[in-house]
Write an enzyme that holds these catalytic residues in place. Structure first.
Site, PDB file in Angstrom:
ATOM      1  N   ASP A 127     -28.199 -27.153 100.212  1.00  0.00           N
ATOM      2  CA  ASP A 127     -28.049 -28.596 100.385  1.00  0.00           C
ATOM      3  C   ASP A 127     -29.390 -29.202 100.762  1.00  0.00           C
ATOM      4  O   ASP A 127     -30.283 -28.506 101.243  1.00  0.00           O
ATOM      5  CB  ASP A 127     -27.074 -28.883 101.533  1.00  0.00           C
ATOM      6  CG  ASP A 127     -25.644 -28.639 101.105  1.00  0.00           C
ATOM      7  OD1 ASP A 127     -25.417 -28.466  99.900  1.00  0.00           O
ATOM      8  OD2 ASP A 127     -24.767 -28.626 101.988  1.00  0.00           O
TER       9      ASP A 127
ATOM     10  N   MET B 248     -21.754 -37.815 110.471  1.00  0.00           N
ATOM     11  CA  MET B 248     -21.915 -38.789 109.379  1.00  0.00           C
ATOM     12  C   MET B 248     -21.459 -40.180 109.797  1.00  0.00           C
ATOM     13  O   MET B 248     -20.848 -40.910 109.012  1.00  0.00           O
ATOM     14  CB  MET B 248     -21.103 -38.333 108.132  1.00  0.00           C
ATOM     15  CG  MET B 248     -21.584 -37.018 107.583  1.00  0.00           C
ATOM     16  SD  MET B 248     -20.627 -36.444 106.155  1.00  0.00           S
ATOM     17  CE  MET B 248     -19.297 -35.562 106.937  1.00  0.00           C
TER      18      MET B 248
ATOM     19  N   LYS C 127     -26.161 -33.576  97.513  1.00  0.00           N
ATOM     20  CA  LYS C 127     -25.107 -34.445  97.003  1.00  0.00           C
ATOM     21  C   LYS C 127     -25.470 -35.907  97.243  1.00  0.00           C
ATOM     22  O   LYS C 127     -25.902 -36.267  98.316  1.00  0.00           O
ATOM     23  CB  LYS C 127     -23.797 -34.128  97.709  1.00  0.00           C
ATOM     24  CG  LYS C 127     -23.175 -32.854  97.195  1.00  0.00           C
ATOM     25  CD  LYS C 127     -21.896 -32.571  97.921  1.00  0.00           C
ATOM     26  CE  LYS C 127     -22.034 -31.332  98.782  1.00  0.00           C
ATOM     27  NZ  LYS C 127     -20.910 -31.136  99.663  1.00  0.00           N
TER      28      LYS C 127
HETATM   29  N1  SAH Z   1     -21.821 -28.561 108.066  1.00  0.00           N
HETATM   30  C1  SAH Z   1     -22.670 -29.397 108.894  1.00  0.00           C
HETATM   31  C2  SAH Z   1     -22.269 -30.847 108.849  1.00  0.00           C
HETATM   32  C3  SAH Z   1     -22.433 -31.488 107.522  1.00  0.00           C
HETATM   33  S1  SAH Z   1     -22.050 -33.203 107.546  1.00  0.00           S
HETATM   34  C4  SAH Z   1     -22.659 -28.875 110.318  1.00  0.00           C
HETATM   35  O1  SAH Z   1     -21.852 -28.001 110.656  1.00  0.00           O
HETATM   36  O2  SAH Z   1     -23.496 -29.347 111.103  1.00  0.00           O
HETATM   37  C5  SAH Z   1     -23.620 -33.920 107.808  1.00  0.00           C
HETATM   38  C6  SAH Z   1     -23.705 -34.535 109.159  1.00  0.00           C
HETATM   39  O3  SAH Z   1     -23.965 -33.537 110.134  1.00  0.00           O
HETATM   40  C7  SAH Z   1     -24.844 -35.517 109.330  1.00  0.00           C
HETATM   41  O4  SAH Z   1     -24.512 -36.783 108.829  1.00  0.00           O
HETATM   42  C8  SAH Z   1     -25.017 -35.534 110.821  1.00  0.00           C
HETATM   43  O5  SAH Z   1     -24.028 -36.302 111.450  1.00  0.00           O
HETATM   44  C9  SAH Z   1     -24.758 -34.085 111.167  1.00  0.00           C
HETATM   45  N2  SAH Z   1     -26.004 -33.303 111.241  1.00  0.00           N
HETATM   46  C10 SAH Z   1     -26.318 -32.228 110.539  1.00  0.00           C
HETATM   47  N3  SAH Z   1     -27.526 -31.745 110.911  1.00  0.00           N
HETATM   48  C11 SAH Z   1     -27.986 -32.559 111.863  1.00  0.00           C
HETATM   49  C12 SAH Z   1     -29.170 -32.598 112.655  1.00  0.00           C
HETATM   50  N4  SAH Z   1     -30.135 -31.696 112.512  1.00  0.00           N
HETATM   51  N5  SAH Z   1     -29.279 -33.586 113.573  1.00  0.00           N
HETATM   52  C13 SAH Z   1     -28.313 -34.502 113.740  1.00  0.00           C
HETATM   53  N6  SAH Z   1     -27.189 -34.500 113.025  1.00  0.00           N
HETATM   54  C14 SAH Z   1     -27.015 -33.548 112.098  1.00  0.00           C
END
Ligand code: SAH
Length: 482
Positions: free
Chosen positions: A257, A392, A279
């Site tokens: 991703d 998100m 995506k």
């Molecule tokens: N599978 C991922 C989430 C995917 S959805 C997980 O378990 O973390 C994507 C969302 O995850 C982003 O919009 C944000 O809200 C959060 N996110 C992912 N990485 C991040 C980061 N390094 N810092 C802050 N938010 C993060």
């Protein structure tokens, strides 16, 4: 010949079969205990000579795992020994053991004395019957230990199961490929196929079946690929799991991703093909179909595919859907969890997600579209004494604020927005629910950002430790004024 001579030549490595041979360990303290521990399980008759044994050694003696020779060292202790280890804290005793060994042609290791020792005990990595032994030549044991740590992290536990498996079938392998070069090629195919992954997943029956298929003449099965669905964590490569690192080391293809950081991608095998499958916010489903098709296509071509996702693949990662596709296509898979944004961002902002005084539960929520917001249980989300971790949600902060307040969450509830959590660019913005969207706008918070809402978020103010201090509306006014 003097036993003082430092080895001017290279050491000769060997693995000794000690079954039923006497090994003498002189010394009864912690150092001796460590050496005896390394000898347990070799089948050696272990004799520990010392006036008294410390508790662990005494316990082993009571269990009959070692024999205790009480008293002070005399050369006749070496009479039936093949190998001796001098592990006392008395340099004279250690020297006496070394000299007596020299006269009797007994190999003697002297702990921490490269000049006296004629055999060195290597730093070791063990995976079942597989052992990797490291020597720095005796002069830099710390270097050997550091190298050991590195190899330790890169060798998967399944190597032991693999060695046991191949040992069990060695006669069949020899019979099937009598020619050494052909056997070598077959091994390469076996090891780059699904066998290691099957053993890692404890699918022993399938492993046997796969092996039978590979041994069958003109088998196509050796080429079957597999997919590892891997959580890459939030960005800091140090937060990757060891298993994730190992499968990345084996990958032929990495489908990742956009959220996966470059630092993490760099850890994949150098010649692995990397494909970004980011995506877009619109047209998501077509993109997902394309990802599914790519996964199946590469696995069918016999590749070891890593599907790398930010955070954890099963937390708002659509990992489940991808597995359903693989399952339908009959492709083997495994799942490696990752550190999800909620735990990672909380940790790197100094926010305990639960707290005896403030929060007894934690909810992971996603709020990326208006219609998905409508399906949430707002009365439950607005309850106190719990922490919300909202994924998100950056674009939906106005709606979030309005609905939580409407359902009774206190306007003074603290929040923390963690942008680019765990990365060098991390920013933490804090405030209260009443001014959440305004504060976020003031600091132009962008995605990826995680919202943590609840009393615990206030602790970021005092417990923060990573990167810049948390920002609030007050700092913003100051920095804007400046
Ligand atoms: N599978 C991922 C989430 C995917 S959805 C997980 O378990 O973390 C994507 C969302 O995850 C982003 O919009 C944000 O809200 C959060 N996110 C992912 N990485 C991040 C980061 N390094 N810092 C802050 N938010 C993060």
């Amino acid at each position: 010949m003097s036993v003082d001579a430092a080895p001017a030549h290279r050491l000769f490595p060997l693995f000794a079969d000690l079954r039923d041979r006497t090994v003498l360990v002189v010394g009864g303290g912690v150092v001796a205990t460590r050496k005896v521990e390394a000898l347990l399980g070799t089948g050696a008759r272990i004799v520990v000579g010392a006036p008294v044994l410390d508790a662990t050694l005494a316990g082993w003696a009571a269990q009959g795992r070692i024999e205790h020779r009480a008293g002070a060292f005399t050369p006749d202790w070496l009479d039936d020994a093949w190998l001796a280890i001098a592990a006392t804290d008395d340099a004279d005793v250690n020297r006496a053991v070394a000299e007596a060994g020299e006269r009797r042609r007994v190999w003697v290791n002297v702990v921490d004395d490269m000049a006296l020792a004629r055999v060195h005990l290597p730093a070791r990595i063990e995976r079942g019957p597989v052992q990797v032994a490291i020597s720095s030549g005796g002069g830099a044991p710390m270097l050997a230990r550091l190298l050991r740590e590195r190899i330790e992290t890169s060798l998967d536990e399944s190597v032991g199961a693999l060695a046991t498996f191949l040992t069990r079938h060695r006669h069949r392998i020899r019979a099937r490929w009598p020619d050494a070069a052909a056997r070598r090629r077959a091994f390469e195919t076996l090891l780059s196929g699904p066998l290691p992954s099957l053993l890692r997943r404890r699918r022993h029956i399938e492993a046997e079946r796969h092996f039978d298929a590979v041994l069958a003449p003109d088998s196509p099965h050796a080429a079957a690929g597999s997919v590892a669905l891997v959580g890459a964590g939030p960005g800091d490569p140090g937060l990757l799991t060891l298993r994730a690192l190992r499968v990345l080391n084996e990958a032929d293809v990495v489908l990742h991703d956009r959220l996966v950081s470059d630092d993490v991608l760099q850890l994949a095998r150098r010649d692995a093909e990397r494909i970004e499958v980011g995506k877009q916010a619109n047209g998501r489903s077509t993109a997902q179909d394309k990802i599914n098709a790519l996964l199946v296509e590469h696995a069918r071509a016999g590749k070891r595919v890593v599907r790398l996702k930010g955070g954890d693949p099963f937390v708002f990662g659509r990992g489940g859907e991808e597995l359903e596709v693989l399952r339908a296509a009959g492709i083997g898979y495994e799942v490696v969890p990752g550190i999800t944004a909620a735990t990672a961002c909380a940790a790197y902002a100094g926010i305990p997600l639960t707290h005896r005084d403030h929060a007894q539960s934690l909810r992971l929520v996603t709020a990326h579209a208006k219609d998905s917001l409508d399906t949430l249980d707002w009365p439950a989300l607005a309850q106190g004494r719990q922490t919300l971790a909202v994924y998100m949600g950056v674009a939906m902060l106005d709606t979030l604020r309005e609905r939580l307040l409407a359902h009774g969450r206190a306007p003074t509830t603290p929040f923390a927005l963690v942008e680019n959590g765990t990365r060098a660019t991390q920013r933490v913005v804090i405030g209260t629910l009443a001014d959440l969207p305004d504060t976020a706008r003031l600091h132009a918070v962008c995605s990826p950002a995680l919202l943590i809402l609840g009393e615990v978020a206030g602790l970021a103010r005092s417990l923060h430790w990573f990167g810049a201090r948390p920002l609030n509306c007050h700092n913003a006014t100051l920095s804007q004024a400046a």
